[in-house]
Design a protein around this motif. Structure first.
Motif, PDB file in Angstrom:
ATOM      1  N   VAL A  40     -10.218   8.653   3.037  1.00 51.68           N
ATOM      2  CA  VAL A  40      -8.899   8.512   2.399  1.00 51.68           C
ATOM      3  C   VAL A  40      -9.005   7.539   1.235  1.00 51.68           C
ATOM      4  O   VAL A  40      -9.627   6.477   1.350  1.00 51.68           O
ATOM      5  CB  VAL A  40      -7.838   7.995   3.392  1.00 51.68           C
ATOM      6  CG1 VAL A  40      -6.489   7.868   2.697  1.00 51.68           C
ATOM      7  CG2 VAL A  40      -7.736   8.888   4.618  1.00 51.68           C
ATOM      8  N   ARG A  41      -8.366   7.897   0.107  1.00 52.84           N
ATOM      9  CA  ARG A  41      -8.302   6.977  -1.038  1.00 52.84           C
ATOM     10  C   ARG A  41      -6.889   6.372  -1.065  1.00 52.84           C
ATOM     11  O   ARG A  41      -5.900   7.071  -1.252  1.00 52.84           O
ATOM     12  CB  ARG A  41      -8.585   7.726  -2.336  1.00 52.84           C
ATOM     13  CG  ARG A  41      -8.739   6.764  -3.548  1.00 52.84           C
ATOM     14  CD  ARG A  41      -9.045   7.557  -4.813  1.00 52.84           C
ATOM     15  NE  ARG A  41     -10.243   8.321  -4.709  1.00 52.84           N
ATOM     16  CZ  ARG A  41     -11.474   7.849  -4.930  1.00 52.84           C
ATOM     17  NH1 ARG A  41     -11.636   6.593  -5.287  1.00 52.84           N
ATOM     18  NH2 ARG A  41     -12.540   8.626  -4.808  1.00 52.84           N
ATOM     19  N   TYR A  42      -6.816   5.049  -0.839  1.00 45.61           N
ATOM     20  CA  TYR A  42      -5.534   4.358  -0.787  1.00 45.61           C
ATOM     21  C   TYR A  42      -5.232   3.700  -2.139  1.00 45.61           C
ATOM     22  O   TYR A  42      -6.143   3.228  -2.837  1.00 45.61           O
ATOM     23  CB  TYR A  42      -5.550   3.269   0.285  1.00 45.61           C
ATOM     24  CG  TYR A  42      -5.554   3.805   1.707  1.00 45.61           C
ATOM     25  CD1 TYR A  42      -4.388   4.262   2.288  1.00 45.61           C
ATOM     26  CD2 TYR A  42      -6.742   3.813   2.449  1.00 45.61           C
ATOM     27  CE1 TYR A  42      -4.397   4.738   3.600  1.00 45.61           C
ATOM     28  CE2 TYR A  42      -6.756   4.280   3.750  1.00 45.61           C
ATOM     29  CZ  TYR A  42      -5.572   4.742   4.321  1.00 45.61           C
ATOM     30  OH  TYR A  42      -5.570   5.212   5.612  1.00 45.61           O
ATOM     31  N   ARG A  43      -3.905   3.668  -2.460  1.00 46.24           N
ATOM     32  CA  ARG A  43      -3.445   2.939  -3.655  1.00 46.24           C
ATOM     33  C   ARG A  43      -2.800   1.615  -3.231  1.00 46.24           C
ATOM     34  O   ARG A  43      -2.057   1.576  -2.252  1.00 46.24           O
ATOM     35  CB  ARG A  43      -2.431   3.771  -4.430  1.00 46.24           C
ATOM     36  CG  ARG A  43      -3.050   4.964  -5.163  1.00 46.24           C
ATOM     37  CD  ARG A  43      -1.997   5.653  -6.012  1.00 46.24           C
ATOM     38  NE  ARG A  43      -1.013   6.368  -5.181  1.00 46.24           N
ATOM     39  CZ  ARG A  43       0.156   6.832  -5.632  1.00 46.24           C
ATOM     40  NH1 ARG A  43       0.491   6.603  -6.901  1.00 46.24           N
ATOM     41  NH2 ARG A  43       0.959   7.478  -4.841  1.00 46.24           N
ATOM     42  N   PHE A  44      -3.072   0.554  -4.000  1.00 43.31           N
ATOM     43  CA  PHE A  44      -2.547  -0.779  -3.701  1.00 43.31           C
ATOM     44  C   PHE A  44      -1.930  -1.394  -4.956  1.00 43.31           C
ATOM     45  O   PHE A  44      -2.358  -1.094  -6.085  1.00 43.31           O
ATOM     46  CB  PHE A  44      -3.675  -1.707  -3.185  1.00 43.31           C
ATOM     47  CG  PHE A  44      -4.270  -1.274  -1.876  1.00 43.31           C
ATOM     48  CD1 PHE A  44      -3.724  -1.690  -0.689  1.00 43.31           C
ATOM     49  CD2 PHE A  44      -5.373  -0.420  -1.851  1.00 43.31           C
ATOM     50  CE1 PHE A  44      -4.275  -1.282   0.521  1.00 43.31           C
ATOM     51  CE2 PHE A  44      -5.913  -0.010  -0.654  1.00 43.31           C
ATOM     52  CZ  PHE A  44      -5.368  -0.442   0.538  1.00 43.31           C
TER      53      PHE A  44
ATOM     54  N   ARG B 124      -7.270   1.346  -6.509  1.00 44.17           N
ATOM     55  CA  ARG B 124      -7.569   2.294  -5.428  1.00 44.17           C
ATOM     56  C   ARG B 124      -8.806   1.828  -4.658  1.00 44.17           C
ATOM     57  O   ARG B 124      -9.756   1.301  -5.239  1.00 44.17           O
ATOM     58  CB  ARG B 124      -7.796   3.696  -5.984  1.00 44.17           C
ATOM     59  CG  ARG B 124      -6.522   4.338  -6.514  1.00 44.17           C
ATOM     60  CD  ARG B 124      -6.806   5.673  -7.168  1.00 44.17           C
ATOM     61  NE  ARG B 124      -5.583   6.404  -7.489  1.00 44.17           N
ATOM     62  CZ  ARG B 124      -4.834   6.174  -8.551  1.00 44.17           C
ATOM     63  NH1 ARG B 124      -5.179   5.218  -9.413  1.00 44.17           N
ATOM     64  NH2 ARG B 124      -3.733   6.880  -8.758  1.00 44.17           N
TER      65      ARG B 124
ATOM     66  N   PHE C 107      -9.400  -2.340   7.568  1.00 47.85           N
ATOM     67  CA  PHE C 107      -8.960  -0.952   7.700  1.00 47.85           C
ATOM     68  C   PHE C 107      -9.393  -0.445   9.079  1.00 47.85           C
ATOM     69  O   PHE C 107     -10.556  -0.050   9.290  1.00 47.85           O
ATOM     70  CB  PHE C 107      -9.589  -0.091   6.596  1.00 47.85           C
ATOM     71  CG  PHE C 107      -9.096  -0.441   5.221  1.00 47.85           C
ATOM     72  CD1 PHE C 107      -7.962   0.154   4.713  1.00 47.85           C
ATOM     73  CD2 PHE C 107      -9.772  -1.382   4.460  1.00 47.85           C
ATOM     74  CE1 PHE C 107      -7.501  -0.171   3.444  1.00 47.85           C
ATOM     75  CE2 PHE C 107      -9.324  -1.713   3.193  1.00 47.85           C
ATOM     76  CZ  PHE C 107      -8.178  -1.115   2.692  1.00 47.85           C
TER      77      PHE C 107
ATOM     78  N   ALA D 218       0.855  -1.193   0.000  1.00 50.87           N
ATOM     79  CA  ALA D 218       0.000   0.000   0.000  1.00 50.87           C
ATOM     80  C   ALA D 218       0.887   1.236   0.000  1.00 50.87           C
ATOM     81  O   ALA D 218       1.959   1.232   0.634  1.00 50.87           O
ATOM     82  CB  ALA D 218      -0.915  -0.011   1.217  1.00 50.87           C
ATOM     83  N   TYR D 219       0.428   2.295  -0.710  1.00 53.71           N
ATOM     84  CA  TYR D 219       1.213   3.537  -0.739  1.00 53.71           C
ATOM     85  C   TYR D 219       0.761   4.380   0.433  1.00 53.71           C
ATOM     86  O   TYR D 219      -0.396   4.829   0.518  1.00 53.71           O
ATOM     87  CB  TYR D 219       1.004   4.266  -2.059  1.00 53.71           C
ATOM     88  CG  TYR D 219       2.020   5.367  -2.276  1.00 53.71           C
ATOM     89  CD1 TYR D 219       3.293   5.058  -2.727  1.00 53.71           C
ATOM     90  CD2 TYR D 219       1.700   6.702  -2.011  1.00 53.71           C
ATOM     91  CE1 TYR D 219       4.230   6.044  -2.914  1.00 53.71           C
ATOM     92  CE2 TYR D 219       2.636   7.700  -2.188  1.00 53.71           C
ATOM     93  CZ  TYR D 219       3.913   7.363  -2.641  1.00 53.71           C
ATOM     94  OH  TYR D 219       4.838   8.357  -2.823  1.00 53.71           O
ATOM     95  N   TYR D 220       1.689   4.629   1.351  1.00 58.28           N
ATOM     96  CA  TYR D 220       1.319   5.283   2.605  1.00 58.28           C
ATOM     97  C   TYR D 220       2.490   6.120   3.091  1.00 58.28           C
ATOM     98  O   TYR D 220       3.625   5.642   3.162  1.00 58.28           O
ATOM     99  CB  TYR D 220       0.948   4.203   3.636  1.00 58.28           C
ATOM    100  CG  TYR D 220       0.575   4.731   4.997  1.00 58.28           C
ATOM    101  CD1 TYR D 220      -0.549   5.542   5.185  1.00 58.28           C
ATOM    102  CD2 TYR D 220       1.340   4.397   6.115  1.00 58.28           C
ATOM    103  CE1 TYR D 220      -0.884   5.999   6.448  1.00 58.28           C
ATOM    104  CE2 TYR D 220       1.002   4.854   7.384  1.00 58.28           C
ATOM    105  CZ  TYR D 220      -0.110   5.660   7.548  1.00 58.28           C
ATOM    106  OH  TYR D 220      -0.444   6.124   8.789  1.00 58.28           O
TER     107      TYR D 220
ATOM    108  N   TRP E 262       5.846   2.995  -0.796  1.00 61.02           N
ATOM    109  CA  TRP E 262       5.129   1.729  -0.830  1.00 61.02           C
ATOM    110  C   TRP E 262       5.568   0.870   0.360  1.00 61.02           C
ATOM    111  O   TRP E 262       6.752   0.693   0.616  1.00 61.02           O
ATOM    112  CB  TRP E 262       5.408   0.970  -2.128  1.00 61.02           C
ATOM    113  CG  TRP E 262       4.776   1.594  -3.337  1.00 61.02           C
ATOM    114  CD1 TRP E 262       5.349   2.394  -4.258  1.00 61.02           C
ATOM    115  CD2 TRP E 262       3.414   1.448  -3.713  1.00 61.02           C
ATOM    116  NE1 TRP E 262       4.459   2.788  -5.217  1.00 61.02           N
ATOM    117  CE2 TRP E 262       3.232   2.200  -4.907  1.00 61.02           C
ATOM    118  CE3 TRP E 262       2.301   0.772  -3.188  1.00 61.02           C
ATOM    119  CZ2 TRP E 262       2.012   2.297  -5.556  1.00 61.02           C
ATOM    120  CZ3 TRP E 262       1.095   0.865  -3.849  1.00 61.02           C
ATOM    121  CH2 TRP E 262       0.946   1.614  -5.016  1.00 61.02           C
TER     122      TRP E 262
ATOM    123  N   THR F  91      -8.095   4.272  10.080  1.00 57.88           N
ATOM    124  CA  THR F  91      -8.420   5.453   9.260  1.00 57.88           C
ATOM    125  C   THR F  91      -9.584   6.202   9.910  1.00 57.88           C
ATOM    126  O   THR F  91     -10.638   5.620  10.183  1.00 57.88           O
ATOM    127  CB  THR F  91      -8.785   5.029   7.844  1.00 57.88           C
ATOM    128  OG1 THR F  91      -7.698   4.289   7.295  1.00 57.88           O
ATOM    129  CG2 THR F  91      -9.071   6.247   6.974  1.00 57.88           C
TER     130      THR F  91
END
Length: 621
Positions: free
Chosen positions: A589-593, A614, A582, A556-558, A562, A585
């Motif tokens: 929030v929109r997370y990228r994976f 996402r 999750f 996950a991009y956080y 990554w 949070t």
């Protein structure tokens, strides 16, 4: 006159005894030896007998005996005025050397006492054997029949034997001249005319420091030697070497059987050399022996392997189906073929050239130098060695003709992959599911095309333990060119092989493709409330999948990079899934994976990854 005749008879009897008892003779089945003393010894030796006496008594070693009452191995009083106390003695004692024991004694003796207060006779380790003991009621006594009668006494288990004359009276014994001329005025005497003492040796000789090329564990040939050292408590009389039970060498050391230790006890070193060419090829038994004074034997036995004959060999007829190979058949009846080298040169040439050679069982396999060989007639020779070091040089066929072959010329193969902008490359990165095209040429050393030549395409996956496998076949065209469309597959090396023909040697060329792995990635939902879960799933595209499955790295991009949050492993069909909750949070929030497929031993793909997906997480509720 009568005294002279008696002495002559006695000497004849002793001489006959010496014939019956040869020096060093064995008894009781071996392990014993005899020590000869006084008139039984050729030199009248008295070695081994130790004399002891007190004042007014006398112990002498006066040999030869010759029937004289004052000679022999004699213990007696001195014919002089006075007395000796009880226990006053004269004696001679023989002691068995260390490691031996007394076994028996043959002897002739003579003895006399004037009065019974004397003891005259024999004892072993203090145990009375025979004679006249003090105060036995017999008064004056004679023993031994004047030294003319051979007698025997067993001494097994004893260490010493003694002849003595001892005062046994508590009031003492007179020593003055008795007036008996026949007894030289003596009051007590006991004497051996001769003795033959038999000793038992309880130890075999030791054999040590065994060395020498003859005793090597491997195969041997030619002259070799064997060395050893032996030692023994009674000394070494003989050393010898036997081969297959037959005495080949023997050394005898001087031994004197008039001494308690007849042979030298210094360690006996022995060295024997033999030409193994006198033996047949094969296995043989070598025995090293050491014999002591009693005939006891120590030994060391080894098996040796002999080979003095070189291998027999000849060149084989050429295999038309394998023109780049030359073979030699060889045989060796003993140690076997160990190695060899094949050489070649143009017919009539002056310089021999070695070619790569290996050994397979009883054949030498030579490979022609395919890179720079002009077509023509060549002559061949081979040197072959066995495991013993024998070698032979052969330049003939099995029918006796010279090994001369028409050798096809070298070929040159090229191969490349089509790259960007029309370029050709040797290695190329290819996306999963995409193909690639390879092309190449096959020409002679002079540049002429080799048309309609069959080319085998071999492939080897880039994973540990992978081997070359046939992937396809192509044929050169009239200009010696070929092309090949690579099937979709993993990272691998490809080798284009031309096996050769009657007129052309084989050649090959290699290219390689690198294929990144990839996987799909799908969340079970695109929007989720905080504290809820999403199931991520996918399928790794790229086989074969390892039996234990393929590791997948979920990230996950956080906070600017990554981060790995799960490491699922696929099933054997490449499918995988992982649930993620999750829980941290608190806002929208929109997370990228993404899913990565890392490099792994046994998996023939480069590292790859999925597309990014996402997921919107609402943590405000």
């Amino acid at each position: 006159m009568r005294q002279v005749q008696n002495r002559t008879i006695i000497r004849a009897g002793v001489a006959l005894l010496l014939l019956l008892l040869p020096q060093g003779a064995l008894a009781n089945g071996g392990g014993t030896y005899r020590v000869y003393s006084c008139d039984a010894a050729p030199d009248r030796s008295t070695a081994g007998w130790v004399a002891h006496n007190v004042d007014s008594m006398d112990a002498d070693r006066l040999c030869p005996w010759q029937g004289d009452v004052k000679r022999g191995l004699i213990a007696r009083n001195k014919a002089e005025d006075g007395r000796v106390g009880q226990g006053a003695t004269a004696n001679l004692t023989f002691t068995a050397p260390a490691g031996t024991e007394l076994w028996g004694m043959d002897y002739a003796w003579d003895g006399y006492r004037k009065t019974e207060n004397w003891t005259i006779g024999l004892a072993a380790d203090g145990q009375w054997l025979t004679g006249c003991r003090a105060n036995d009621g017999q008064g004056e006594c004679n023993v031994g029949r004047n030294g003319t009668e051979a007698r025997h006494v067993g001494l097994a288990g004893h260490a010493t034997v003694r002849i003595e004359a001892t005062c046994g009276d508590k009031d003492g014994c007179a020593t003055n001249n008795s007036g008996d001329v026949a007894q030289a005025g003596l009051r007590a005497r006991a004497a051996f005319a001769w003795t033959v003492i038999e000793l038992r040796d309880n130890f075999d000789p030791g054999v040590s420091e065994v060395a020498g090329g003859l005793l090597s564990s491997g195969w041997i040939r030619g002259p070799q030697d064997a060395r050893f050292t032996s030692n023994d408590n009674t000394g070494i009389s003989t050393t010898r070497m036997l081969v297959d039970g037959i005495v080949r060498f023997e050394t005898t050391r001087p031994c004197t059987y008039t001494r308690p230790i007849p042979c030298s006890t210094e360690p006996a070193g022995a060295a024997y050399g033999i030409n193994t060419g006198e033996l047949s090829d094969g296995h043989h038994q070598v025995e090293l022996q050491a014999v002591d004074a009693a005939g006891n034997m120590g030994h060391e036995t080894r098996t040796i392997n002999v080979d003095n004959n070189a291998p027999v060999a000849s060149f084989d007829a050429r295999d038309r189906g394998n023109p780049s190979q030359v073979t030699v058949s060889a045989s060796d009846t003993a140690s076997g073929v160990a190695g060899g080298q094949i050489e070649m040169r143009p017919l009539g040439g002056s310089t021999w050239r070695q070619i790569p050679t290996s050994v397979e069982s009883t054949r030498l396999m030579g490979t022609l130098p395919t890179e720079d060989l002009e077509e023509g007639t060549y002559e061949f020779r081979a040197s072959i060695a066995d495991h013993a070091g024998n070698s032979t040089l052969v330049d003939r066929m099995y029918d006796g003709t010279k090994a001369e072959f028409v050798v096809p010329g070298s070929t040159r193969m090229t191969a490349a992959l089509a790259g960007k902008h029309g370029r050709e490359v040797q290695s190329k990165r290819v996306r999963y599911g995409r193909s690639a095209r390879a092309s190449g040429t096959l020409r002679t050393l002079s540049g002429a095309a080799v048309p309609t030549a069959p080319v085998t395409v071999m492939a080897r996956r880039r994973s540990s333990g992978a081997d070359w496998e046939v992937e396809g076949h192509v044929m050169t065209d009239g200009d010696g060119r070929f092309s090949y469309q690579l099937p979709v597959g993993p990272s691998r090396d490809l080798r284009f092989d031309y096996a050769g023909s009657e007129h052309h040697l084989g050649s090959s060329a290699t290219v390689g493709v690198s294929v990144p792995a990839t996987t799909s990635l799908k969340p079970s939902r695109r929007r989720v409330d905080g504290g809820k879960s999403v199931v991520f799933s996918g399928r790794v595209r790229g086989g074969p999948v390892p039996a234990a499955g393929k590791l997948v790295d979920l990230q996950a991009y956080y906070r600017g990079r990554w981060r790995t949050f799960a490491l699922p492993r696929t099933d054997t069909r490449g499918r995988w899934k992982r649930r993620y909750k999750f829980g941290a949070t608190s806002s929208l929030v929109r997370y990228r994976f993404r899913a990565r497929v890392p490099r792994e031993v046994g998996y023939p793909y480069l590292p790859g990854r999925s597309k990014t997906v996402r997921v919107l997480v609402d943590g405000r509720k």
